[in-house]
Motif scaffolding. Structure first.
Motif, PDB file in Angstrom:
ATOM      1  N   ARG A 117       0.839  -1.209   0.000  1.00 52.97           N
ATOM      2  CA  ARG A 117       0.000   0.000   0.000  1.00 52.97           C
ATOM      3  C   ARG A 117       0.874   1.259   0.000  1.00 52.97           C
ATOM      4  N   VAL A 171      -2.804  -0.663  12.693  1.00 49.68           N
ATOM      5  CA  VAL A 171      -3.267   0.463  11.859  1.00 49.68           C
ATOM      6  C   VAL A 171      -3.585   0.033  10.426  1.00 49.68           C
ATOM      7  N   CYS A 172      -2.598  -0.519   9.741  1.00 51.46           N
ATOM      8  CA  CYS A 172      -2.787  -0.863   8.331  1.00 51.46           C
ATOM      9  C   CYS A 172      -3.311  -2.297   8.237  1.00 51.46           C
ATOM     10  N   PRO A 220      -8.398  -0.191   7.154  1.00 49.30           N
ATOM     11  CA  PRO A 220      -7.195   0.362   7.800  1.00 49.30           C
ATOM     12  C   PRO A 220      -7.478   1.765   8.334  1.00 49.30           C
ATOM     13  N   ARG A 221      -6.782   2.112   9.417  1.00 54.33           N
ATOM     14  CA  ARG A 221      -7.033   3.416  10.057  1.00 54.33           C
ATOM     15  C   ARG A 221      -6.055   4.460   9.506  1.00 54.33           C
ATOM     16  N   CYS A 222      -6.258   4.824   8.246  1.00 52.55           N
ATOM     17  CA  CYS A 222      -5.313   5.741   7.580  1.00 52.55           C
ATOM     18  C   CYS A 222      -5.212   7.081   8.312  1.00 52.55           C
ATOM     19  N   CYS A 268      -2.519   6.931  10.800  1.00 56.07           N
ATOM     20  CA  CYS A 268      -1.286   6.268  10.349  1.00 56.07           C
ATOM     21  C   CYS A 268      -0.107   7.248  10.319  1.00 56.07           C
ATOM     22  N   VAL A 312       2.600   7.105   8.678  1.00 52.69           N
ATOM     23  CA  VAL A 312       3.256   7.281   7.373  1.00 52.69           C
ATOM     24  C   VAL A 312       2.246   7.678   6.288  1.00 52.69           C
ATOM     25  N   GLN A 313       1.096   8.121   6.731  1.00 55.80           N
ATOM     26  CA  GLN A 313       0.052   8.506   5.774  1.00 55.80           C
ATOM     27  C   GLN A 313       0.533   9.561   4.773  1.00 55.80           C
ATOM     28  N   CYS A 337       2.081   7.765   1.849  1.00 60.09           N
ATOM     29  CA  CYS A 337       1.437   6.548   1.332  1.00 60.09           C
ATOM     30  C   CYS A 337       0.846   6.775  -0.062  1.00 60.09           C
ATOM     31  N   GLN A 374      -2.905   5.572  -0.494  1.00 66.83           N
ATOM     32  CA  GLN A 374      -3.829   6.539   0.118  1.00 66.83           C
ATOM     33  C   GLN A 374      -3.984   7.758  -0.800  1.00 66.83           C
ATOM     34  N   VAL A 380      -6.397   2.178  -1.648  1.00 65.82           N
ATOM     35  CA  VAL A 380      -6.052   1.344  -0.489  1.00 65.82           C
ATOM     36  C   VAL A 380      -6.779   0.005  -0.538  1.00 65.82           C
TER      37      VAL A 380
HETATM   38 FE1  SF4 Z   1      -1.834   1.664   5.358  1.00 64.46          FE
HETATM   39 FE2  SF4 Z   1      -1.241   3.750   3.805  1.00 64.46          FE
HETATM   40 FE3  SF4 Z   1      -3.461   3.768   5.221  1.00 64.46          FE
HETATM   41 FE4  SF4 Z   1      -1.087   3.957   6.435  1.00 64.46          FE
HETATM   42  S1  SF4 Z   1      -2.022   5.432   5.052  1.00 64.46           S
HETATM   43  S2  SF4 Z   1      -2.832   2.687   7.075  1.00 64.46           S
HETATM   44  S3  SF4 Z   1       0.160   2.638   5.147  1.00 64.46           S
HETATM   45  S4  SF4 Z   1      -2.965   2.350   3.585  1.00 64.46           S
END
Ligand code: SF4
Length: 338
Positions: A147, A193-194, A199-201, A204, A206-207, A210, A213, A218
């Motif tokens: 992702r 998270v992912c 997923p809890r973007c 996150c 590293v959103q 990403c 995203q 996703v």
């Molecule tokens: Fe996963 Fe990207 Fe969403 Fe983060 S932002 S939870 S890495 S899909």
């Protein structure tokens, strides 16, 4: 590797320290024995289940030497209920190999040569215990990175997995970085998270980096075409009971489902079971539906008082001795030992 992704390791490390899991029984350990044990147990098994098994294993086998010196039956008995029993057999073989070579090797390449240690597990042990700068890439981490990088290739292909592994290795912290925390961070991000679904973007760390995203993709990543084909099997279990309460157990062959565990004699049909029973009165017990990764298994237990009918290969086991035997979870439940 795009310049922006240099921020991945620092963002992950910062998040892991603040919001990662630090309370797991193996958290913070740098002992290869403990890290290895937790990694093997966590393959295909939830943390909540592993906790109790991990504690019991360490109580009984406090070191790799103690595990190597145990009998395989004792290891299987302690493992019973965790499933995927080839892990227990490999665990025992690996402990013996480590003792024979005089201790744990320090590199992922050497660790991977030991029984039952795959590449990702080898990299996890090397990163946690020896700070080696190699990424893990288990199923959770594959999902996170596919992702993050909007990795399009089909992960059912091993060539695609190799390419993703090179990208994963390029993301690890610079020389001197905290590899244990980074490795734990990858695991925690995938678990907390992912997640596979929803997923809890928004939470996150590293959103901002990403690609999935940013592209609104996703839900469609990772791509993996190979679906496991499930089959269904039905068997009949004969619970022979002797007047003193002992029951007749058979050891399963060393390969296949429940390899090496002890079970009741198993038959392919009711007619076969009746034939083996030689006219004994059979008490039908509630049927058991047992789901394995590739198989839906329906078992029909029948109990009968043994009065001299010929028995298949096996042995009588009295109730007090049952704890010394590796029994599959459905049998433990049937015998009310679970
Ligand atoms: Fe996963 Fe990207 Fe969403 Fe983060 S932002 S939870 S890495 S899909």
């Amino acid at each position: 590797m795009p310049e922006a992704l240099k921020a991945f390791a620092p963002l992950l490390l910062d998040w892991q320290r603040r919001a990662g899991r630090h309370e797991l029984p193996w958290s913070g350990s740098r002992d290869p024995y403990r890290v290895w044990l937790s990694e093997i147990m966590l393959q295909q098994t939830q943390v909540a289940t592993v906790r109790a098994y991990y504690r019991r294993f360490l109580e009984r086998f406090g070191s790799v030497e103690a595990l190597a010196a145990a009998s395989l039956d004792e290891v299987l008995a302690l493992w019973a209920g965790l499933g995927y029993y080839s892990r227990a057999r490999n665990l025992h073989a690996c402990a013996q190999a480590v003792v024979q070579r005089g201790g744990w090797p320090c590199s992922s390449a050497e660790l991977e040569a030991l029984p039952g240690i795959g590449r990702s597990t080898a990299c996890a042990i090397a990163a946690f215990c020896f700070g080696e700068r190699r990424s893990i890439l288990d199923g959770n981490v594959r999902r996170v990175l596919a992702r993050l990088l909007a990795f399009e290739e089909d992960l059912a292909s091993s060539a695609a997995q190799r390419r993703l592994w090179s990208l994963a290795d390029a993301l690890v912290p610079e020389q001197g970085g905290d590899m244990p925390a980074y490795t734990q961070g990858l695991m925690d991000l995938g678990a907390l998270v992912c997640t596979p679904r929803q997923p809890r973007c928004e939470a996150c760390p590293v959103q901002p980096l990403c690609a999935a995203q940013a592209q609104g993709r996703v839900a469609e990543l990772p791509r993996a075409s190979r679906k496991l084909k499930r089959s269904r099997r039905e068997n009949w279990w004969l619970w022979w009971q002797r007047a003193d309460g002992a029951l007749w157990l058979q050891q399963r062959p060393p390969r296949g489902v429940w390899a090496g565990l002890w079970t009741l004699p198993l038959y392919n049909s009711e007619a076969e079971l009746q034939q083996a029973g030689q006219g004994a009165a059979m008490e039908p017990l509630p049927r058991i539906e047992h789901a394995l990764t590739h198989l839906d298994w329906v078992l029909h237990p029948r109990r009968a008082a043994w009065q001299g009918a010929p028995l298949p290969e096996g042995r009588w086991v009295v109730a007090e001795e049952l704890v010394q035997y590796g029994l599959p979870a459905p049998l433990k439940k049937l015998l009310d030992l679970a």
